[in-house]
Design a protein around this motif. Structure first.
Motif, PDB file in Angstrom:
ATOM      1  N   SER A 148      54.734  58.859  43.434  1.00  0.00           N
ATOM      2  CA  SER A 148      54.861  58.213  44.745  1.00  0.00           C
ATOM      3  C   SER A 148      54.217  56.832  44.780  1.00  0.00           C
ATOM      4  O   SER A 148      54.408  56.083  45.732  1.00  0.00           O
ATOM      5  N   SER A 149      53.463  56.463  43.733  1.00  0.00           N
ATOM      6  CA  SER A 149      52.832  55.146  43.704  1.00  0.00           C
ATOM      7  C   SER A 149      53.718  54.080  43.048  1.00  0.00           C
ATOM      8  O   SER A 149      53.356  52.906  43.038  1.00  0.00           O
ATOM      9  N   LYS A 150      54.856  54.498  42.512  1.00  0.00           N
ATOM     10  CA  LYS A 150      55.741  53.541  41.842  1.00  0.00           C
ATOM     11  C   LYS A 150      56.144  52.418  42.789  1.00  0.00           C
ATOM     12  O   LYS A 150      56.530  52.665  43.934  1.00  0.00           O
ATOM     13  N   GLY A 151      56.043  51.189  42.299  1.00  0.00           N
ATOM     14  CA  GLY A 151      56.414  50.029  43.093  1.00  0.00           C
ATOM     15  C   GLY A 151      55.315  49.530  44.006  1.00  0.00           C
ATOM     16  O   GLY A 151      55.490  48.504  44.659  1.00  0.00           O
ATOM     17  N   LEU A 152      54.170  50.220  44.057  1.00  0.00           N
ATOM     18  CA  LEU A 152      53.071  49.821  44.931  1.00  0.00           C
ATOM     19  C   LEU A 152      51.946  49.209  44.104  1.00  0.00           C
ATOM     20  O   LEU A 152      51.815  49.477  42.910  1.00  0.00           O
ATOM     21  N   GLU A 153      51.123  48.385  44.754  1.00  0.00           N
ATOM     22  CA  GLU A 153      49.950  47.801  44.106  1.00  0.00           C
ATOM     23  C   GLU A 153      48.769  47.868  45.053  1.00  0.00           C
ATOM     24  O   GLU A 153      48.928  47.780  46.276  1.00  0.00           O
ATOM     25  N   PHE A 154      47.571  48.033  44.462  1.00  0.00           N
ATOM     26  CA  PHE A 154      46.346  48.127  45.245  1.00  0.00           C
ATOM     27  C   PHE A 154      45.264  47.302  44.552  1.00  0.00           C
ATOM     28  O   PHE A 154      45.287  47.141  43.330  1.00  0.00           O
ATOM     29  N   ASP A 155      44.335  46.796  45.323  1.00  0.00           N
ATOM     30  CA  ASP A 155      43.233  46.050  44.722  1.00  0.00           C
ATOM     31  C   ASP A 155      42.402  46.932  43.801  1.00  0.00           C
ATOM     32  O   ASP A 155      42.008  46.525  42.716  1.00  0.00           O
ATOM     33  N   VAL A 156      42.129  48.152  44.240  1.00  0.00           N
ATOM     34  CA  VAL A 156      41.299  49.078  43.462  1.00  0.00           C
ATOM     35  C   VAL A 156      42.016  50.417  43.350  1.00  0.00           C
ATOM     36  O   VAL A 156      42.545  50.927  44.338  1.00  0.00           O
ATOM     37  N   VAL A 157      42.044  50.959  42.147  1.00  0.00           N
ATOM     38  CA  VAL A 157      42.690  52.245  41.898  1.00  0.00           C
ATOM     39  C   VAL A 157      41.715  53.166  41.173  1.00  0.00           C
ATOM     40  O   VAL A 157      41.075  52.765  40.199  1.00  0.00           O
ATOM     41  N   PHE A 158      41.604  54.398  41.653  1.00  0.00           N
ATOM     42  CA  PHE A 158      40.834  55.444  40.984  1.00  0.00           C
ATOM     43  C   PHE A 158      41.828  56.462  40.444  1.00  0.00           C
ATOM     44  O   PHE A 158      42.543  57.106  41.216  1.00  0.00           O
ATOM     45  N   LEU A 159      41.879  56.581  39.136  1.00  0.00           N
ATOM     46  CA  LEU A 159      42.793  57.517  38.487  1.00  0.00           C
ATOM     47  C   LEU A 159      41.972  58.702  37.985  1.00  0.00           C
ATOM     48  O   LEU A 159      41.264  58.615  36.985  1.00  0.00           O
ATOM     49  N   ALA A 160      42.047  59.816  38.711  1.00  0.00           N
ATOM     50  CA  ALA A 160      41.229  60.996  38.398  1.00  0.00           C
ATOM     51  C   ALA A 160      42.042  62.003  37.579  1.00  0.00           C
ATOM     52  O   ALA A 160      43.268  61.949  37.528  1.00  0.00           O
ATOM     53  N   GLY A 161      41.320  62.925  36.950  1.00  0.00           N
ATOM     54  CA  GLY A 161      41.986  64.000  36.215  1.00  0.00           C
ATOM     55  C   GLY A 161      42.530  63.596  34.866  1.00  0.00           C
ATOM     56  O   GLY A 161      43.504  64.191  34.378  1.00  0.00           O
ATOM     57  N   MET A 162      41.909  62.607  34.223  1.00  0.00           N
ATOM     58  CA  MET A 162      42.371  62.154  32.911  1.00  0.00           C
ATOM     59  C   MET A 162      41.839  63.078  31.817  1.00  0.00           C
ATOM     60  O   MET A 162      41.025  62.690  30.978  1.00  0.00           O
ATOM     61  N   ALA A 163      42.328  64.316  31.839  1.00  0.00           N
ATOM     62  CA  ALA A 163      41.904  65.329  30.868  1.00  0.00           C
ATOM     63  C   ALA A 163      43.122  65.930  30.194  1.00  0.00           C
ATOM     64  O   ALA A 163      44.220  65.979  30.780  1.00  0.00           O
ATOM     65  N   GLU A 164      42.944  66.382  28.967  1.00  0.00           N
ATOM     66  CA  GLU A 164      44.038  67.057  28.265  1.00  0.00           C
ATOM     67  C   GLU A 164      44.452  68.294  29.055  1.00  0.00           C
ATOM     68  O   GLU A 164      43.617  69.064  29.516  1.00  0.00           O
ATOM     69  N   GLY A 165      45.753  68.454  29.212  1.00  0.00           N
ATOM     70  CA  GLY A 165      46.263  69.578  29.981  1.00  0.00           C
ATOM     71  C   GLY A 165      46.576  69.206  31.413  1.00  0.00           C
ATOM     72  O   GLY A 165      47.366  69.878  32.073  1.00  0.00           O
ATOM     73  N   THR A 166      45.934  68.138  31.899  1.00  0.00           N
ATOM     74  CA  THR A 166      46.226  67.639  33.240  1.00  0.00           C
ATOM     75  C   THR A 166      47.075  66.373  33.157  1.00  0.00           C
ATOM     76  O   THR A 166      48.116  66.255  33.791  1.00  0.00           O
TER      77      THR A 166
END
Length: 224
Positions: A148-166
Motif C-alpha cells: 500500500s506504500s507504492k508510489g508514496l514518499e515520506f520524510d522518515v520511514v521506519f521499516l520494522a520486522g526485518m527478520a528471516e521468515g518475516t
C-alpha cells in the motif's frame, strides 16, 4: 477491548479460522469450543457467559448490533457499544478504547468510500490488513504495508520486522516468490526521502503463544 472485537470479527468472517478463535478464548481465559453446532456467534456468546468477562459480554453485544435489523453491514453501532462500555471505565482504559474506535471509524469510512462492489466483513478486514484503509496523506503517522506504500514518499520511514521468515516471508520458497520479495524490499527502502530506520526483534511471540528467536533478514546484509 477493540483488539478482542477485531478477533471476533475475524472469527465471524471466516468460520474456519481456528487460530483467531483460540486467541480470543485465551484472552477471555476460556476453553475453546470443540465444535460450533449453532454457529460461531453463538459459540462466542457461550464463552462470554461462561467466563463472566465484561469485555467478552460487551464484544458479543457489539456483534449483535451489527445484525439486528440491518439490511446492510454497518460497524458503527458496534463501535458505539464499545464506547458505551468505555464510559464506565477508569480514564486510562476509557481513553484507550476511545482512541482505538476513532481509528476504526476512519478505516471503516475509508473502506466504504473506496469499495466498488458489495460491502462485506471479509473485504473490509482484508482491506484493513493490507493498509488500504489508511489515509497516508493525512497529518501524523501512517501505518502501511509495503504494497500500500507504492508510489508514496515520506520524510522518515521506519521499516520494522526485518527478520528471516518475516521479510522475506517464510513462504517465499520458489525463485519467483523470492524475486517478488526482493522487489518488495526495494519498494520499502525507497519510500524515504530523508531518513530510513530498519529494525528486527530479537524474539517474536508466535500466534500459538510460544516465543522464537529471530535472525536478521538477508536483506539487511545486502544493504550494509
Amino acid at each position: 477491548m477493540v483488539e478482542e472485537f477485531q478477533l471476533a470479527l475475524r472469527v465471524l468472517a471466516n468460520p474456519k479460522d481456528r487460530l483467531h478463535m483460540s486467541a480470543l478464548a485465551k484472552k477471555w481465559k476460556a476453553a475453546e469450543p470443540s465444535s460450533t453446532p449453532d454457529g460461531y456467534l453463538q459459540s462466542l456468546r457461550a464463552i462470554a457467559q461462561a467466563t463472566q468477562s465484561r469485555n467478552a459480554v460487551t464484544v458479543c453485544e457489539a456483534l449483535d448490533t451489527m445484525s439486528a435489523g440491518q439490511a446492510r453491514l454497518d460497524l458503527m453501532p458496534a463501535l458505539k457499544r464499545l464506547e458505551d462500555h468505555a464510559d464506565n471505565l477508569d480514564e486510562p482504559d476509557r481513553l484507550a478504547i476511545y482512541e482505538d474506535t476513532v481509528v476504526f471509524r476512519h478505516e471503516w469510512d475509508q473502506y466504504l468510500r473506496a469499495a466498488s462492489g458489495s460491502i462485506s466483513l471479509t473485504a473490509f478486514l482484508s482491506s484493513k490488513a493490507l493498509g488500504n484503509t489508511q489515509k497516508a496523506a493525512r497529518e501524523g503517522v501512517a501505518l502501511l504495508t509495503v504494497h500500500s506504500s507504492k508510489g508514496l514518499e515520506f520524510d522518515v520511514v521506519f521499516l520494522a520486522g526485518m527478520a528471516e521468515g518475516t521479510f522475506p516471508d517464510w513462504r517465499a520458497s520458489g525463485a519467483k516468490e523470492q524475486a517478488e520479495e526482493v522487489r518488495n524490499a526495494f519498494v520499502a527502502v525507497t519510500r524515504s526521502k530523508r531518513l530510513l530506520y530498519l529494525s528486527y526483534p530479537a524474539t517474536r511471540v508466535m500466534p500459538w503463544g510460544g516465543t522464537r528467536r529471530q535472525a536478521r533478514s538477508r536483506f539487511l546484509a545486502n544493504l550494509s
